[in-house]
Design an enzyme around this catalytic site. Structure first.
Site, PDB file in Angstrom:
ATOM      1  N   HIS A   1       8.419  -2.704  -4.784  1.00 37.82           N
ATOM      2  CA  HIS A   1       8.905  -3.688  -5.746  1.00 37.82           C
ATOM      3  C   HIS A   1      10.209  -3.245  -6.407  1.00 37.82           C
ATOM      4  CE1 HIS A   1       4.500  -5.222  -6.160  1.00 37.82           C
ATOM      5  NE2 HIS A   1       4.945  -5.185  -4.913  1.00 37.82           N
TER       6      HIS A   1
ATOM      7  N   ASP B   1       8.256  -8.141   0.454  1.00 39.46           N
ATOM      8  CA  ASP B   1       7.387  -7.021   0.038  1.00 39.46           C
ATOM      9  C   ASP B   1       6.678  -6.447   1.270  1.00 39.46           C
ATOM     10  OD1 ASP B   1       5.958  -5.300  -1.565  1.00 39.46           O
ATOM     11  OD2 ASP B   1       4.499  -6.794  -2.186  1.00 39.46           O
TER      12      ASP B   1
ATOM     13  N   ASP C   1       1.846   2.623  -7.639  1.00 39.53           N
ATOM     14  CA  ASP C   1       1.611   2.069  -6.301  1.00 39.53           C
ATOM     15  C   ASP C   1       2.634   2.670  -5.346  1.00 39.53           C
ATOM     16  OD1 ASP C   1      -0.504   0.563  -7.142  1.00 39.53           O
ATOM     17  OD2 ASP C   1       0.446  -1.393  -6.852  1.00 39.53           O
TER      18      ASP C   1
ATOM     19  N   ASP D   1       5.291  -3.308   1.912  1.00 40.55           N
ATOM     20  CA  ASP D   1       4.080  -2.479   1.735  1.00 40.55           C
ATOM     21  C   ASP D   1       3.836  -1.549   2.927  1.00 40.55           C
ATOM     22  OD1 ASP D   1       3.572  -3.667  -0.746  1.00 40.55           O
ATOM     23  OD2 ASP D   1       2.288  -5.217   0.107  1.00 40.55           O
TER      24      ASP D   1
ATOM     25  N   ASP E   1      -0.546   1.344  -2.238  1.00 39.14           N
ATOM     26  CA  ASP E   1      -0.642  -0.111  -2.115  1.00 39.14           C
ATOM     27  C   ASP E   1       0.183  -0.497  -0.887  1.00 39.14           C
ATOM     28  OD1 ASP E   1      -0.950  -2.759  -2.342  1.00 39.14           O
ATOM     29  OD2 ASP E   1       0.187  -3.018  -4.196  1.00 39.14           O
TER      30      ASP E   1
ATOM     31  N   HIS F   1      -9.477  -5.762  -6.341  1.00 46.21           N
ATOM     32  CA  HIS F   1      -9.442  -7.020  -7.099  1.00 46.21           C
ATOM     33  C   HIS F   1     -10.876  -7.533  -7.127  1.00 46.21           C
ATOM     34  CE1 HIS F   1      -5.390  -7.037  -5.223  1.00 46.21           C
ATOM     35  NE2 HIS F   1      -5.007  -7.626  -6.321  1.00 46.21           N
TER      36      HIS F   1
ATOM     37  N   MET G   1      -9.462   2.295 -10.639  1.00 41.85           N
ATOM     38  CA  MET G   1      -8.683   1.144 -11.113  1.00 41.85           C
ATOM     39  C   MET G   1      -9.283  -0.161 -10.587  1.00 41.85           C
ATOM     40  SD  MET G   1      -6.330  -1.239  -9.901  1.00 41.85           S
ATOM     41  CE  MET G   1      -4.950  -0.874  -8.817  1.00 41.85           C
TER      42      MET G   1
ATOM     43  N   GLU H   1       2.208  -4.536 -13.700  1.00 39.16           N
ATOM     44  CA  GLU H   1       2.983  -4.306 -12.466  1.00 39.16           C
ATOM     45  C   GLU H   1       3.984  -5.435 -12.258  1.00 39.16           C
ATOM     46  OE1 GLU H   1       0.563  -3.688  -9.024  1.00 39.16           O
ATOM     47  OE2 GLU H   1       2.212  -4.028  -7.631  1.00 39.16           O
TER      48      GLU H   1
ATOM     49  N   LYS I   1       6.902  -7.363  -9.878  1.00 39.06           N
ATOM     50  CA  LYS I   1       7.433  -7.540  -8.512  1.00 39.06           C
ATOM     51  C   LYS I   1       8.522  -8.596  -8.600  1.00 39.06           C
ATOM     52  CE  LYS I   1       4.722  -9.088  -4.982  1.00 39.06           C
ATOM     53  NZ  LYS I   1       4.047  -8.993  -3.662  1.00 39.06           N
TER      54      LYS I   1
ATOM     55  N   ASP J   1     -11.686  -9.124  -3.879  1.00 36.98           N
ATOM     56  CA  ASP J   1     -11.756  -8.292  -2.658  1.00 36.98           C
ATOM     57  C   ASP J   1     -13.232  -7.999  -2.369  1.00 36.98           C
ATOM     58  OD1 ASP J   1      -9.006  -8.123  -2.792  1.00 36.98           O
ATOM     59  OD2 ASP J   1      -8.991  -6.093  -3.623  1.00 36.98           O
TER      60      ASP J   1
ATOM     61  N   GLU K   1       5.729   0.035  -8.455  1.00 34.95           N
ATOM     62  CA  GLU K   1       5.482   0.134  -7.006  1.00 34.95           C
ATOM     63  C   GLU K   1       6.801   0.372  -6.284  1.00 34.95           C
ATOM     64  OE1 GLU K   1       2.882  -2.686  -5.025  1.00 34.95           O
ATOM     65  OE2 GLU K   1       4.309  -2.865  -3.370  1.00 34.95           O
TER      66      GLU K   1
END
Ligand code: GLT
Ligand code: MN
Ligand code: MN
Length: 394
Positions: free
Chosen positions: A222, A257, A247, A259, A293, A56, A90, A183, A185, A59, A219
């Site tokens: 998700h 979520d 993802d 992950d 992810d 991102h 990406m 994406e 979720k 980030d 994902e």
């Protein structure tokens, strides 16, 4: 000891800066380990055999950083990428952390916020292009509502479409050959989420001005959190040429979520997903980056983070080998071929409509009882999958 399942850049594995960089904070407690810096992440992932790293905007560059600071950070990051031979396939935009997005970014009722969100996405896309990204992901974390009194969901859809159309047109005008991946979720963080599943996204995409450059980024977590099938979401996306990114992670059904490390939950689901992506069952394979992810358990220190990263990649490769073995298995091939063969004479009857075909079909007589009596041998197939997966059958 290195073995055939140790990852190499040729495997196309990527991680987000926010994934290995996750310091273990959750809504109930602060971080439990040091934040690993972007430059250290690049070095660490390269050492583990990854192909690249995704990010991102925030980030890497703090929200609102002055231009000079931005340029200094990007320069240092690019140097690390060069030194370690890592790619950035990406990039994405953080349109959810800052309080300005409390009522959404592209679906905020405040047009000034929507304009700001589009401007922020433009800057994030510029950053992505500068780093070599070919895919731009859009996860609209705050695109939703707590009460339907707030806005008509049709307005939200229209505003979202306007923003996507603007960004697609701008990207084309810049001469970039980017692909956008949406994406979904379903369960968080808003009370109700607009375009909650990959299926919703696939339809929304068809309403965009430049739908050809927009696909999806499904994902595992998700799809699984509301009990949906990731395999089916991915299969549908592949079938219509819209699987632009993926993802990978792990998730228990019905939870937040999570992950989790890829392959750590729902082993059979992960196996059939990898089989689909690798194309061992017959259709062409997915050839894009394989992005994790996910993040390490909160129990882990920094060493555990690298165990986590290696685990994601090894598990994928192990499952890819198992998928190959399953689809090469003589008994599996026999059962699948037998099932196909039985219907072969009738397959053509309904592939294309013509008046004659309709007449023929109406004149046909079926022995429904005989057809209903036949077993399909799926119990056997699934048991073979289990035995291949557990290493009992090779
Ligand atoms: C966030 C979200 C992810 C998205 C990331 C990209 S951010 O962690 O839960 O699933 O892919 O915006
Ligand atoms: Mn997730
Ligand atoms: Mn994701």
């Amino acid at each position: 000891m290195p073995d055939a399942f140790d990852p190499t850049p040729a495997d196309r594995f990527t991680f987000g800066l926010w994934t290995v960089g996750n310091p273990g904070a959750d809504p109930f407690g602060g971080r439990v380990r040091e934040r690993i810096s972007p430059v250290e992440i690049v070095a660490g992932l390269a050492k583990c055999g990854a192909y690249g790293v995704n990010l991102h905007d925030n980030d890497l560059i703090p929200f609102g950083a002055p231009a000079a600071e931005r340029d200094r950070i990007v320069k240092e990051f690019k140097k690390a990428l060069r030194e370690h031979g890592m790619k950035v396939p990406m990039a994405t935009t953080n349109l959810f952390s800052h309080a300005i997005f409390r009522d959404g970014a592209f679906t905020s009722a405040d047009a000034r916020v929507r304009a700001f969100a589009v401007q922020k996405a433009m800057r994030a896309i510029e950053l992505g292009v500068e780093l070599g990204a070919k895919t731009i992901v859009f996860w609209g974390g705050r695109e939703g509502c707590e009460t339907e009194a707030a806005k008509d969901a049709r307005d939200a859809l229209k505003w979202n479409r306007e923003c996507m159309n603007f960004l697609c047109a701008w990207s084309k005008d810049q001469g970039w050959k980017l692909r956008f991946a949406l994406e979904a979720k379903p369960n968080e963080p808003r009370s109700e989420i607009y375009l909650a599943t990959t299926g919703h996204m696939l339809h929304f995409i068809e309403t965009l001005d430049h739908s050809e450059m927009v696909g999806v980024n499904p994902e595992v977590a998700h799809e699984n959190m509301p009990g949906l099938s990731m395999v089916h979401a991915v299969a549908q996306s592949m079938e219509c040429g819209k699987l632009f990114h993926i993802d990978l992670n792990g998730q228990k059904i019905g939870r937040y979520d999570q992950d989790l490390r890829f392959g750590s939950e729902d082993l059979k689901g992960a196996f059939f997903l990898v089989r689909l992506l690798e194309g061992t069952g017959g259709y062409p394979a997915y050839t894009g980056p394989l992005h994790f992810d996910a993040h390490a358990y909160r129990t882990e220190d920094v060493a555990g983070v690298w165990d986590f990263a290696r685990g994601c990649m090894r598990s994928y490769k192990i499952l890819a080998a198992k998928a190959k073995a399953f689809d090469a298995d003589r008994e599996v091939r026999q059962i699948l071929a037998d099932n196909r063969k039985l219907g072969a004479s009738h397959a053509k009857a309904i592939t294309r409509f013509s008046k004659a075909a309709a007449m023929r079909l109406l004149a046909e007589s079926f022995d429904a009882e005989a057809l209903a009596a036949r077993g399909h041998r799926y119990e056997r197939l699934d048991q073979i999958a289990f035995e291949v997966l557990t290493g009992v059958r090779r």
